[in-house]
Design an enzyme around this catalytic site. Structure first.
Site, PDB file in Angstrom:
ATOM      1  NE  ARG A 112     -16.411  20.167   6.458  1.00 25.11           N
ATOM      2  CZ  ARG A 112     -16.253  19.704   7.685  1.00 25.11           C
ATOM      3  NH1 ARG A 112     -16.618  20.454   8.720  1.00 25.11           N
ATOM      4  NH2 ARG A 112     -15.744  18.515   7.905  1.00 25.11           N
ATOM      5  CG  HIS A 163      -1.468   8.843   4.951  1.00 27.60           C
ATOM      6  ND1 HIS A 163      -1.808   9.783   3.993  1.00 27.60           N
ATOM      7  CD2 HIS A 163      -2.132   7.705   4.600  1.00 27.60           C
ATOM      8  CE1 HIS A 163      -2.629   9.235   3.112  1.00 27.60           C
ATOM      9  NE2 HIS A 163      -2.835   7.980   3.454  1.00 27.60           N
ATOM     10  CE  LYS A 191      -4.057   1.304   3.926  1.00 34.61           C
ATOM     11  NZ  LYS A 191      -4.683   2.451   3.244  1.00 34.61           N
ATOM     12  CG  ASP A 228      -3.322   0.712  -2.495  1.00 39.94           C
ATOM     13  OD1 ASP A 228      -2.106   0.999  -2.416  1.00 39.94           O
ATOM     14  OD2 ASP A 228      -4.108   0.838  -1.535  1.00 39.94           O
ATOM     15  CG  HIS A 229      -2.785   4.715  -3.216  1.00 42.29           C
ATOM     16  ND1 HIS A 229      -1.906   5.300  -2.326  1.00 42.29           N
ATOM     17  CD2 HIS A 229      -3.684   4.049  -2.449  1.00 42.29           C
ATOM     18  CE1 HIS A 229      -2.261   5.011  -1.092  1.00 42.29           C
ATOM     19  NE2 HIS A 229      -3.333   4.245  -1.133  1.00 42.29           N
ATOM     20  NE  ARG A 247     -18.572  12.026   1.735  1.00 43.40           N
ATOM     21  CZ  ARG A 247     -17.419  12.357   2.284  1.00 43.40           C
ATOM     22  NH1 ARG A 247     -16.386  12.645   1.510  1.00 43.40           N
ATOM     23  NH2 ARG A 247     -17.284  12.428   3.585  1.00 43.40           N
ATOM     24  CB  SER A 274      -6.666   2.442   0.223  1.00 46.38           C
ATOM     25  OG  SER A 274      -5.354   2.884   0.482  1.00 46.38           O
ATOM     26  NE  ARG A 279     -19.825  21.018   4.004  1.00 46.07           N
ATOM     27  CZ  ARG A 279     -18.946  20.187   3.450  1.00 46.07           C
ATOM     28  NH1 ARG A 279     -18.255  20.564   2.379  1.00 46.07           N
ATOM     29  NH2 ARG A 279     -18.743  18.987   3.943  1.00 46.07           N
ATOM     30  CG  ASP A 324      -2.266   0.574   0.928  1.00 48.36           C
ATOM     31  OD1 ASP A 324      -2.333   1.804   0.746  1.00 48.36           O
ATOM     32  OD2 ASP A 324      -3.251  -0.178   0.863  1.00 48.36           O
TER      33      ASP A 324
END
Length: 514
Positions: A155, A407, A336, A444-445, A263, A64, A187, A14
Site C-alpha cells: 500500500r 490540495h 485547521k 507551516d509548509h 504508527r 500541517s 497487512r 497554511d
C-alpha cells in the site's frame, strides 16, 4: 481600569510556500499587492518547514501536524521514524532498556525472540531498517531462537515489491547463522483497524500456532506462491515458513514478542489480541503469555512495555504563556482548528489557563475549489475584533486556504484563494498597527506555490519541501536572521514580547531588536 493589551499576533498562512519559479505557481500568479509590499518593505526571511529541520526524514515534505507541533514547541520535535533512525545511527537503540531487557530475559530462559512488523521501506507504519536493527540487537545479545514474522505492505510501496525485502532478511539470517523468517502475511490481515476480527484472527493463529493456509520452505518461495495465486503483497494469505527439519516457530509462554511498527492506528488490534486478558474480538485458540513490547505507545490503555514512550513536551509556547499569566487566543476554521489548538500545544487537548479558542465553520462544499475564499472573511472579522479588544497578549491564527485549495490541484481556484488571503492580511496588519501590536506572518509548509508536477504534467496536489516566508510587522526596529526553521518561531515571539525563553526551547529568535 484594565490596561489594553498590545497583542503579539502569529498568522499562519497554511500551504503558502516560497518558490522562485513562476510557472504553475498560484502565489506568484495571484494579485497580492499587500504581501508584495510587506515583503518589499518589512523585515523578512525564509525559513525551513520540511525534512530534518522539522524532525522528518531528509527532504521529506512538511505537513500541517508536524508544522504546528514545531511552531508551538520552539524546538525540533522528531517524528517516530526520524527518532528511530537517529537512535539506530548513534547506537542508542541497541542499548534501549526495554528492548534489551525483553531479549535478555527470553535468552536466559532458553526462550525465543519473535519480531513482527510491516516489512516495508515505506516509512509510514514502520521501516524495514528498524526491523533489521532489531534482528541485529537480538543476535548481538546472544539470542539463539530469533523468528521474524513479516507483514507485507503493497500500500505504501508498490503492490508487488516484497521480494527484495524478504531476500535481504533471508541473507541476513544466513550470515548470522541463526534465526529465520517464520511467517509471512499481508497487512490486510495483520494490520486491520476496522474491527474486522476475522482478518486479525488469521494473523493471530499464524503467529501463535504456526498454522496458516499455506506453507513454504523459504519466505521468497512463499511469496512467489502467493503471486501465482494472484495475491499482491497486501493480501498474501497466512503462510508458514518452515523447511524440513526446522523447528516450528509457534509462540510459547515466556517468549519475547517485539512489535516493530511505530504508527499506532493499525497496530492496536493485533496487540490487544495478545495483551488484553479480557479480549473478546474472537475466541483465541491459544492464549500465550509472551513478553510483549510495543515499539511506541499504540494506546494509553494497552498495558504492556513500550520501548519508545511518547516524548512529553514541557514548556510549549501555550504552556509558557499560561505560566507567565498571559492571555492567548487560538482561532481558525474547522479544517485547521485542531492545528492551532491540539498540535500547537504539543498534543495537549485541554486549553491552558488564559487560553480562549474561536472556531469558525469551514464552508460545506464538496471540494474547496468551489469556494476558494472559504470562511476567511468571517475569520478575519473575528480576528480583527480580538486584536482590537485589548484582551489578549498573543493570538495564533491559521488561514487554511492555501493548503485546502492547493490540495484540489485547481490552479484558478488556488489563485483566488491567495488573492482572498491578501485582503485578509491587509485587514489584520492594519488592526495590529492601530493598537501598537506586533504581527508575524508565516506558513507551516508549502503547497499552493507548486500546482503542477513538472515531471508528469499532472496536477500537483501534495505539499512541497520548499521554504516558507516569515515577515515582521510592528514598531520595533528589528534585523532578520537567516537560516531559520519553524521551531524558531516561538522563541522569536517570546523575544519580541520581551519575555524569557524557557530552556526547553532550543530554537533561536529570527528577528533581533537593534
Amino acid at each position: 481600569m484594565l490596561v489594553s493589551k498590545k497583542p503579539m499576533v502569529l498568522v499562519i498562512l497554511d500551504g503558502y510556500g516560497y518558490r522562485e519559479e513562476q510557472q504553475d505557481n498560484a502565489i506568484f500568479s495571484a494579485k497580492t499587492p499587500v504581501m508584495d509590499a510587506l515583503w518589499a518593505n518589512r523585515p523578512h526571511t525564509l525559513i525551513d518547514a520540511s525534512g530534518l529541520e522539522v524532525g522528518l526524514p531528509d527532504r521529506q515534505m512538511g505537513n500541517s501536524e508536524v508544522g504546528h507541533v514545531n511552531l508551538g514547541a520552539g524546538r525540533i520535535v522528531y517524528q517516530d521514524l526520524t527518532r528511530l533512525d537517529v537512535e539506530i545511527k548513534d547506537r542508542a537503540f541497541f542499548a534501549n532498556p526495554v528492548l534489551t531487557g525483553a531479549v535478555d530475559k527470553a535468552k536466559n530462559a532458553g526462550k525465543a525472540v519473535h519480531i513482527m512488523g510491516l516489512l516495508s521501506a515505506g516509512g509510514v507504519h514502520s521501516h524495514e531498517d528498524h526491523i533489521m536493527a532489531m534482528v541485529e540487537l537480538a543476535a548481538e545479545r546472544g539470542a539463539e531462537k530469533i523468528y521474524l514474522h513479516a507483514f507485507l505492505d503493497g500500500r505504501d510501496t508498490p503492490p508487488r515489491s516484497a521480494e527484495s525485502s524478504l531476500k535481504k532478511f533471508e541473507e541476513k539470517f544466513a550470515a548470522l547463522g541463526k534465526g529465520r523468517v517464520a511467517s509471512i502475511i499481508g497487512r490486510y490481515y495483520a494490520m486491520d483497524r476496522d474491527n474486522r476480527w476475522d482478518r486479525v484472527e488469521k494473523a493471530y493463529d499464524l503467529l501463535t500456532l504456526a498454522q496458516g493456509e499455506f506453507q513454504a520452505d523459504t519466505a521468497v518461495a512463499g511469496l512467489q506462491a502467493a503471486y501465482a495465486r494472484d495475491e499482491n503483497d497486501e493480501f498474501v494469505k497466512a503462510t508458514v515458513i518452515r523447511a524440513e527439519g526446522q523447528p516450528d516457530a509457534a509462540m510459547e509462554d515466556g517468549d519475547a514478542l517485539i512489535f516493530m511498527n511505530f504508527r499506532a492506528d493499525r497496530a492496536r488490534e493485533i496487540t490487544r489480541a495478545f495483551v488484553n486478558a479480557d479480549f473478546d474480538g474472537f475466541a483465541r485458540k491459544k492464549v500465550v503469555n509472551v513478553d510483549f513490547v510495543m515499539l511506541t505507545e499504540y494506546a494509553a490503555d494497552i498495558k504492556t512495555a513500550v520501548a519508545y514512550p511518547p516524548a512529553s513536551l514541557v514548556n510549549t509556547f501555550g504552556e509558557w504563556m499560561a505560566k507567565n499569566d498571559k492571555t492567548q487566543l487560538r482561532i481558525s476554521e474547522t479544517e485547521k482548528y485542531a492545528h492551532v489548538t491540539f498540535f500547537f500545544n504539543g498534543g495537549v487537548e485541554e486549553s491552558f489557563k488564559g487560553e480562549d479558542r474561536i472556531l469558525i465553520n469551514s464552508p460545506k462544499v464538496a471540494t474547496y475549489d468551489l469556494q476558494p475564499e472559504m470562511s476567511s472573511a468571517e475569520l478575519t472579522e473575528k480576528l480583527v475584533a480580538a486584536i482590537k479588544s485589548g484582551k489578549y497578549d498573543t493570538i495564533i491564527c491559521n488561514y487554511p486556504n492555501g493548503d485546502m485549495v492547493g490540495h484540489t490541484g485547481v490552479m484558478e481556484a488556488a489563485v483566488k484563494a491567495v488573492e482572498a488571503l491578501d485582503h485578509c492580511v491587509e485587514e489584520v496588519a492594519k488592526a495590529v498597527e492601530s493598537v501598537g501590536g506586533q504581527l508575524l506572518i508565516t506558513a507551516d509548509h508549502g503547497n499552493a506555490e507548486q500546482m503542477r508536477d513538472p515531471a508528469t504534467g499532472q496536477a500537483h496536489t501534495a505539499h512541497t519541501n520548499l521554504p516558507v516566508p516569515l515577515i515582521y510587522v510592528g514598531d520595533k526596529n528589528v534585523k532578520a536572521v537567516e537560516g531559520g526553521k519553524l521551531s524558531d518561531i516561538a522563541p522569536t515571539m517570546l523575544s519580541l514580547m520581551g519575555m524569557e525563553i524557557p530552556q526547553e526551547m532550543t530554537g533561536k529568535p529570527l528577528f533581533i531588536v537593534e
